[in-house]
Each structure stands twice: as structure tokens, then as C-alpha cells.
Design a protein around this motif. Structure first.
Motif, PDB file in Angstrom:
ATOM      1  N   ASN A  69       0.872  -1.624  -0.159  1.00 37.56           N
ATOM      2  CA  ASN A  69       0.164  -0.123   0.097  1.00 37.56           C
ATOM      3  C   ASN A  69       0.505   1.141   0.537  1.00 37.56           C
ATOM      4  O   ASN A  69       0.859   1.999  -1.275  1.00 37.56           O
ATOM      5  CB  ASN A  69      -1.346   0.294   1.851  1.00 37.56           C
ATOM      6  CG  ASN A  69      -2.306  -0.856   1.084  1.00 37.56           C
ATOM      7  OD1 ASN A  69      -3.065  -0.570  -0.273  1.00 37.56           O
ATOM      8  ND2 ASN A  69      -2.725  -1.357   2.464  1.00 37.56           N
ATOM      9  N   THR A  70       1.617   0.851   0.448  1.00 35.06           N
ATOM     10  CA  THR A  70       3.105   2.524   0.620  1.00 35.06           C
ATOM     11  C   THR A  70       3.454   2.892  -0.528  1.00 35.06           C
ATOM     12  O   THR A  70       3.711   4.341  -1.104  1.00 35.06           O
ATOM     13  CB  THR A  70       4.067   2.042   1.889  1.00 35.06           C
ATOM     14  OG1 THR A  70       4.092   1.656   2.745  1.00 35.06           O
ATOM     15  CG2 THR A  70       4.865   3.463   1.505  1.00 35.06           C
ATOM     16  N   ASP A  74       2.758   6.041  -2.292  1.00 33.26           N
ATOM     17  CA  ASP A  74       4.310   6.983  -3.189  1.00 33.26           C
ATOM     18  C   ASP A  74       4.145   6.834  -4.992  1.00 33.26           C
ATOM     19  O   ASP A  74       4.042   8.461  -5.519  1.00 33.26           O
ATOM     20  CB  ASP A  74       5.419   5.872  -3.032  1.00 33.26           C
ATOM     21  CG  ASP A  74       5.464   6.306  -0.913  1.00 33.26           C
ATOM     22  OD1 ASP A  74       5.231   6.981  -0.670  1.00 33.26           O
ATOM     23  OD2 ASP A  74       6.569   5.293  -0.858  1.00 33.26           O
ATOM     24  N   TRP A  99      -5.819   4.349  -0.767  1.00 33.86           N
ATOM     25  CA  TRP A  99      -5.066   5.300  -0.534  1.00 33.86           C
ATOM     26  C   TRP A  99      -5.012   7.299  -1.009  1.00 33.86           C
ATOM     27  O   TRP A  99      -4.659   8.082  -1.058  1.00 33.86           O
ATOM     28  CB  TRP A  99      -4.679   4.766  -2.581  1.00 33.86           C
ATOM     29  CG  TRP A  99      -3.875   3.113  -2.231  1.00 33.86           C
ATOM     30  CD1 TRP A  99      -3.605   3.123  -1.177  1.00 33.86           C
ATOM     31  CD2 TRP A  99      -4.302   2.174  -2.954  1.00 33.86           C
ATOM     32  NE1 TRP A  99      -3.116   1.021  -1.684  1.00 33.86           N
ATOM     33  CE2 TRP A  99      -3.820   1.568  -2.217  1.00 33.86           C
ATOM     34  CE3 TRP A  99      -4.742   2.343  -4.474  1.00 33.86           C
ATOM     35  CZ2 TRP A  99      -3.782  -0.008  -3.826  1.00 33.86           C
ATOM     36  CZ3 TRP A  99      -5.100   0.873  -5.357  1.00 33.86           C
ATOM     37  CH2 TRP A  99      -4.331   0.042  -4.826  1.00 33.86           C
ATOM     38  N   GLU A 102      -5.042   8.438   2.192  1.00 35.43           N
ATOM     39  CA  GLU A 102      -3.614   8.198   2.967  1.00 35.43           C
ATOM     40  C   GLU A 102      -3.308  10.046   2.425  1.00 35.43           C
ATOM     41  O   GLU A 102      -2.310  10.668   2.231  1.00 35.43           O
ATOM     42  CB  GLU A 102      -3.241   7.675   2.081  1.00 35.43           C
ATOM     43  CG  GLU A 102      -1.259   7.375   3.276  1.00 35.43           C
ATOM     44  CD  GLU A 102      -1.430   7.868   4.284  1.00 35.43           C
ATOM     45  OE1 GLU A 102      -0.705   8.592   4.503  1.00 35.43           O
ATOM     46  OE2 GLU A 102      -2.066   7.421   5.472  1.00 35.43           O
ATOM     47  N   GLN A 106      -1.655  13.357   3.579  1.00 38.60           N
ATOM     48  CA  GLN A 106       0.128  13.409   2.914  1.00 38.60           C
ATOM     49  C   GLN A 106       0.126  14.889   2.890  1.00 38.60           C
ATOM     50  O   GLN A 106       0.618  16.076   3.109  1.00 38.60           O
ATOM     51  CB  GLN A 106       0.572  12.330   2.530  1.00 38.60           C
ATOM     52  CG  GLN A 106       1.513  10.909   3.207  1.00 38.60           C
ATOM     53  CD  GLN A 106       1.621   9.952   2.373  1.00 38.60           C
ATOM     54  OE1 GLN A 106       1.784  10.620   1.253  1.00 38.60           O
ATOM     55  NE2 GLN A 106       1.896   9.899   2.641  1.00 38.60           N
TER      56      GLN A 106
END
Length: 276
Positions: A69-70, A74, A99, A102, A106
Motif C-alpha cells: 500500500n505504501t 508513493d 490510498w 492517505e 499527506q
């Protein structure tokens, strides 16, 4: 078609239309950007649209064996940066909503709104959690085929049938196991998507557009949440599948446009047909 690179891997995306905020179309796991091939042209009449192939999906290369997921978040940030877009509204299918959420965490006000499509936004029922575990097991293919049967039950749209069988069916064991693992982990960590959305501070205008299930209790629960969280809206679509963007692209584009008009005061007026 445009591209950028993340960890040496080529990431491809379509970049069409003009107008802020830019719409970032995010497929879910084991889904290529083909799922937005009808919706994106309608949406790009009033907005610039970025339509991404996730790492290891469609025409994008896989950055390595352990991506998660990270890595996907990104990658989406890299696409945003490469595009030069100032404000971006994610339009996320299913678990791509994690996502999108997130990205808001961010990037803050650069993500002024969220559009979620056919997502399991309430507490996941036990059969769903069992299916996620089965996808990670040696019986992953039976679990996948069971999901396909569920998603295609009562569906007659050739576009939907072809997409599920040919596009989603083209992904193999590694990606389906990754999907099961990553989706299970984020539900375990974050609870339901509505719970996770309610932790954002300040809250972000959010629209959930969905077509299935038909269960009225599912809609009532979301409306109840909306009544105490005015930044959240839910609208049910008259489609037969979990992929309404392949059945009702014009209507979906219009609803997304009206939501952004009201939430962000962006583009007054209606839609003309997309170029052919």
C-alpha cells in the motif's frame, strides 16, 4: 499517454482535459485503468483527468517483489508531482479509497475533496474477511472465481463481463494474494473507511457513489452517518454491477461534477458530449 518512474519502474497514465482541480482516477487492486475508459472522457470535459495504471498493473512496471500500500501511495504522489497539478481530487474505485484517504493525510489542502466509487465503507462483514484470507491461501483462485461469480450475478453488460473476466482475470496468484493481504491489513489497522474518514482533521468533502448492494440497510447506514457528518454524501446509482463507471459513465460524470460544484464552487454549467 504520459509516464514517470518510481524506484526505476515505469508508471504510465493518461493525462487528458483541462481545468482545476485535476481528477486523479485510481483503480483498485487487480484492476487496470481500463475500468475508467468510459468515465474519464466524460469527466475530462470540465476537468483535467489523470488515469493511472498502478505498479505492476496494466502498462506500469512492478517496482519490486515486496511492493505494498505504501508503494502505491508513493506512486500516486509521483504521478501528481510529475503532472504539475496543484489541486487533485482522487476518484478512487473500491479499496483504492484507502490510498485516496492517505493522499489527503499527506497532502492536506492539495486534496480538497474525495470521490469514492463502490467501496465497502462500513464494517466489513465476516464473509468478506474470510474471502480476503482465502485469497492469501493456496485456494486463492477459487476465492477469486467466487468473487467474480458474485460480482457478475445478474449482470448482462458485455463491458462489465469482459472487464471482470479478461482484465481482472489476467492477474495471477502473486497479485491476488498481495491484494488480499494489503486490504486485510488496512481494515485491521484502520477499521471501517467511514471511521477512518472521520479522523481527518479538518474533514474533507467526500462523495460515495455506489450501485451495489441493493440492500436498503446499507444505504440507510450511510445516510445515518451523513446526517451527523455533513461533509459526507452518499448517492446510489441504478446500475447492476460493482462497476457502474462501465454502465453509467455520463450520469456518474454529471454527479461528480455537481458534487464538486457544490463542494468547491468549481465549474458551473452542464456537460456536453465528450469528443469522439
Amino acid at each position: 499517454m504520459a509516464e514517470t518512474r518510481v524506484g526505476g519502474a515505469r508508471i504510465r497514465y493518461d493525462d487528458v482535459g483541462q481545468g482545476e482541480p485535476t481528477l486523479l482516477f485510481i483503480p483498485g487492486w487487480c484492476t487496470s485503468r481500463e475500468v475508467f475508459r468510459k468515465l474519464a472522457p466524460w469527466s475530462s470535459i470540465l476537468h483535467r483527468a489523470l488515469v493511472v495504471d498502478l505498479p505492476g498493473h496494466g502498462e506500469s512496471q512492478q517496482p519490486g517483489p515486496g511492493f505494498d500500500n505504501t508503494t502505491v501511495v508513493d506512486t500516486l504522489r509521483a504521478v501528481i508531482d510529475a503532472s504539475g497539478a496543484r489541486q487533485v481530487v482522487p476518484v478512487a474505485l473500491s479499496h483504492g479509497g484507502w490510498w485516496a484517504l492517505e493522499l489527503r493525510r499527506q497532502l492536506g489542502p492539495r486534496i480538497p475533496a474525495l470521490v469514492l466509487l463502490d467501496w465497502l465503507v462500513l464494517e466489513p462483514p465476516p464473509p468478506f474477511l474470510q474471502a480476503l484470507k482465502a485469497l492469501q491461501s493456496p485456494q486463492w483462485k477459487q476465492a477469486r472465481d467466487g468473487l467474480f461469480s458474485l460480482w457478475l450475478q445478474g449482470v448482462s453488460s458485455p463491458d462489465v463481463i469482459r472487464f471482470v473476466r479478461d482484465d481482472m482475470g489476467s492477474f495471477g496468484e502473486d497479485m491476488w494474494k498481495r491484494a488480499g493481504r494489503e486490504i486485510e491489513q488496512v481494515y485491521t489497522r484502520s477499521g471501517s473507511p467511514l471511521e477512518a474518514l472521520s479522523t481527518l482533521s479538518p474533514p474533507v468533502p467526500t462523495l460515495h457513489l455506489y450501485s451495489q448492494p441493493e440492500d436498503s440497510a446499507w444505504l440507510d447506514a450511510q445516510r445515518s452517518f451523513a446526517s451527523s457528518h455533513p461533509w459526507f454524501q452518499v448517492q446510489k446509482l441504478p446500475a447492476r454491477s460493482h462497476f457502474p463507471m462501465l454502465e453509467l459513465p455520463e450520469e456518474m460524470a454529471a454527479r461528480i461534477g455537481r458534487f464538486l460544484d457544490a463542494a468547491l464552487a468549481t465549474h458551473p454549467g452542464g456537460l456536453a458530449p465528450p469528443p469522439t
